[in-house]
Design an enzyme around this catalytic site. Structure first.
Site, PDB file in Angstrom:
ATOM      1  N   THR A 155       1.039 -13.970  -5.027  1.00  0.00           N
ATOM      2  CA  THR A 155       0.634 -12.635  -4.561  1.00  0.00           C
ATOM      3  C   THR A 155       0.583 -12.583  -3.032  1.00  0.00           C
ATOM      4  O   THR A 155       1.019 -11.597  -2.426  1.00  0.00           O
ATOM      5  CB  THR A 155      -0.758 -12.284  -5.145  1.00  0.00           C
ATOM      6  N   ARG A 209       8.564 -12.676  -2.289  1.00  0.00           N
ATOM      7  CA  ARG A 209       7.416 -12.344  -1.439  1.00  0.00           C
ATOM      8  C   ARG A 209       7.436 -13.165  -0.155  1.00  0.00           C
ATOM      9  O   ARG A 209       7.034 -12.673   0.903  1.00  0.00           O
ATOM     10  CB  ARG A 209       6.122 -12.520  -2.229  1.00  0.00           C
ATOM     11  N   GLU A 217       4.030  -0.520 -18.874  1.00  0.00           N
ATOM     12  CA  GLU A 217       4.466  -0.114 -17.532  1.00  0.00           C
ATOM     13  C   GLU A 217       5.855   0.525 -17.564  1.00  0.00           C
ATOM     14  O   GLU A 217       6.113   1.499 -16.847  1.00  0.00           O
ATOM     15  CB  GLU A 217       4.426  -1.322 -16.592  1.00  0.00           C
ATOM     16  N   ARG A 257       8.017 -13.287 -12.292  1.00  0.00           N
ATOM     17  CA  ARG A 257       6.849 -13.672 -11.477  1.00  0.00           C
ATOM     18  C   ARG A 257       7.149 -14.931 -10.666  1.00  0.00           C
ATOM     19  O   ARG A 257       6.693 -15.060  -9.515  1.00  0.00           O
ATOM     20  CB  ARG A 257       5.599 -13.819 -12.357  1.00  0.00           C
ATOM     21  N   PHE A 284     -10.180  -3.821  -2.819  1.00  0.00           N
ATOM     22  CA  PHE A 284      -8.938  -3.434  -2.157  1.00  0.00           C
ATOM     23  C   PHE A 284      -8.232  -2.252  -2.828  1.00  0.00           C
ATOM     24  O   PHE A 284      -7.127  -1.887  -2.430  1.00  0.00           O
ATOM     25  CB  PHE A 284      -7.979  -4.633  -2.074  1.00  0.00           C
ATOM     26  N   TYR A 303      -2.542   1.351 -11.368  1.00  0.00           N
ATOM     27  CA  TYR A 303      -3.419   0.245 -10.958  1.00  0.00           C
ATOM     28  C   TYR A 303      -4.858   0.431 -11.462  1.00  0.00           C
ATOM     29  O   TYR A 303      -5.778  -0.186 -10.906  1.00  0.00           O
ATOM     30  CB  TYR A 303      -3.409   0.093  -9.442  1.00  0.00           C
ATOM     31  N   ASN A 309       3.248  -6.933  -0.150  1.00  0.00           N
ATOM     32  CA  ASN A 309       3.921  -8.117  -0.680  1.00  0.00           C
ATOM     33  C   ASN A 309       5.230  -7.826  -1.400  1.00  0.00           C
ATOM     34  O   ASN A 309       5.653  -8.580  -2.272  1.00  0.00           O
ATOM     35  CB  ASN A 309       2.950  -8.923  -1.552  1.00  0.00           C
ATOM     36  N   HIS A 355       6.376  -5.883  -7.194  1.00  0.00           N
ATOM     37  CA  HIS A 355       5.425  -5.947  -8.314  1.00  0.00           C
ATOM     38  C   HIS A 355       6.150  -6.500  -9.526  1.00  0.00           C
ATOM     39  O   HIS A 355       7.341  -6.253  -9.710  1.00  0.00           O
ATOM     40  CB  HIS A 355       4.900  -4.548  -8.665  1.00  0.00           C
ATOM     41  N   LYS A 395       8.358  -2.457  -3.530  1.00  0.00           N
ATOM     42  CA  LYS A 395       7.250  -1.692  -2.952  1.00  0.00           C
ATOM     43  C   LYS A 395       7.628  -1.016  -1.627  1.00  0.00           C
ATOM     44  O   LYS A 395       8.654  -1.358  -1.029  1.00  0.00           O
ATOM     45  CB  LYS A 395       6.046  -2.627  -2.769  1.00  0.00           C
TER      46      LYS A 395
HETATM   47  P1  ATP Z   1       1.441  -7.171  -8.731  1.00  0.00           P
HETATM   48  O1  ATP Z   1       0.530  -6.658  -9.817  1.00  0.00           O
HETATM   49  O2  ATP Z   1       1.676  -6.161  -7.619  1.00  0.00           O
HETATM   50  O3  ATP Z   1       2.727  -7.743  -9.276  1.00  0.00           O
HETATM   51  P2  ATP Z   1      -0.039  -9.618  -8.656  1.00  0.00           P
HETATM   52  O4  ATP Z   1      -0.034  -9.525 -10.146  1.00  0.00           O
HETATM   53  O5  ATP Z   1       0.510 -10.850  -8.015  1.00  0.00           O
HETATM   54  O6  ATP Z   1       0.730  -8.400  -8.009  1.00  0.00           O
HETATM   55  P3  ATP Z   1      -2.708  -8.510  -8.718  1.00  0.00           P
HETATM   56  O7  ATP Z   1      -3.915  -9.364  -8.754  1.00  0.00           O
HETATM   57  O8  ATP Z   1      -2.272  -7.810  -9.965  1.00  0.00           O
HETATM   58  O9  ATP Z   1      -1.505  -9.394  -8.108  1.00  0.00           O
HETATM   59  O10 ATP Z   1      -2.937  -7.439  -7.554  1.00  0.00           O
HETATM   60  C1  ATP Z   1      -2.167  -6.251  -7.524  1.00  0.00           C
HETATM   61  C2  ATP Z   1      -1.790  -5.940  -6.101  1.00  0.00           C
HETATM   62  O11 ATP Z   1      -2.961  -5.633  -5.381  1.00  0.00           O
HETATM   63  C3  ATP Z   1      -1.153  -7.094  -5.329  1.00  0.00           C
HETATM   64  O12 ATP Z   1       0.238  -7.227  -5.517  1.00  0.00           O
HETATM   65  C4  ATP Z   1      -1.460  -6.694  -3.915  1.00  0.00           C
HETATM   66  O13 ATP Z   1      -0.515  -5.719  -3.441  1.00  0.00           O
HETATM   67  C5  ATP Z   1      -2.825  -6.060  -4.035  1.00  0.00           C
HETATM   68  N1  ATP Z   1      -3.865  -7.049  -3.727  1.00  0.00           N
HETATM   69  C6  ATP Z   1      -4.269  -8.078  -4.501  1.00  0.00           C
HETATM   70  N2  ATP Z   1      -5.267  -8.766  -3.909  1.00  0.00           N
HETATM   71  C7  ATP Z   1      -5.477  -8.153  -2.716  1.00  0.00           C
HETATM   72  C8  ATP Z   1      -6.370  -8.384  -1.635  1.00  0.00           C
HETATM   73  N3  ATP Z   1      -7.244  -9.384  -1.643  1.00  0.00           N
HETATM   74  N4  ATP Z   1      -6.301  -7.533  -0.581  1.00  0.00           N
HETATM   75  C9  ATP Z   1      -5.422  -6.512  -0.550  1.00  0.00           C
HETATM   76  N5  ATP Z   1      -4.558  -6.238  -1.541  1.00  0.00           N
HETATM   77  C10 ATP Z   1      -4.578  -7.046  -2.604  1.00  0.00           C
HETATM   78 MG    MG Z   2      -0.602  -7.758 -11.221  1.00  0.00          MG
END
Ligand code: ATP
Ligand code: MG
Length: 142
Positions: free
Chosen positions: A93, A104, A128, A87, A59, A51, A114, A117, A11
């Protein structure tokens, strides 16, 4: 355990911190083969499309701002059980909750910024990968 491919992003925060090489080193040390790799700067439309599943989340705006603020590296990674293993390597996350040694924990700052992805299922990995890579830009294989 089956040979799989997952989709990953280094990222904008991790690119800004000059940690592309460090993330790739950890990735290869963990047994992943890089099968596709591209440096790109996401447009707002591409980030919003990627997304879309989070569109209703509070968010979402912040997430799109962050993901478009600088360039990223998009990757196709292959190994046994790649989706789950990537993962695990990324960690939680929220970097503050991530295990020691995870990407992370090492390279992320907070739940928004973080570092990486990873796809959350094999089905989404395929979607994707196709969203970011032409078939001719990915090594042939699984
Ligand atoms: P990713 O999809 O990026 O691999 P993830 O699967 O661990 O991460 P998701 O729940 O899919 O988490 O959320 C996607 C992304 O949205 C997170 O990686 C983070 O960058 C952002 N995100 C998630 N929760 C929050 C939050 N509470 N506040 C701000 N950003 C958030
Ligand atoms: Mg995700």
């Amino acid at each position: 355990m089956a040979l799989e491919r997952t989709f990953a992003i280094i990222k904008p925060d991790a690119v800004e911190k000059n940690t592309i090489g460090a993330v790739l080193a950890k990735t290869e040390e963990a047994g992943f083969k890089v099968r596709g790799l591209r440096f790109t700067h996401l447009s707002r439309a591409v980030a919003e499309g990627f997304y879309a599943v989070h569109k209703a989340r509070p968010f979402f705006g912040e997430l799109v701002e962050f993901m478009t603020r600088g360039p990223v590296v998009v990757m196709v990674l292959e190994r046994e059980d790649a989706v789950a293993q990537w993962r695990t390597l990324m960690g939680a996350t929220d970097p503050k909750k991530a295990d020691e040694g995870t990407l992370r924990k090492l390279f992320g700052a907070n739940v928004g910024e973080n570092a990486t992805h990873g796809s959350d299922s094999l089905e989404n990995a395929k979607i994707e990968i196709a969203y970011f890579f032409a078939a001719s830009d990915v090594a042939p294989g699984v």
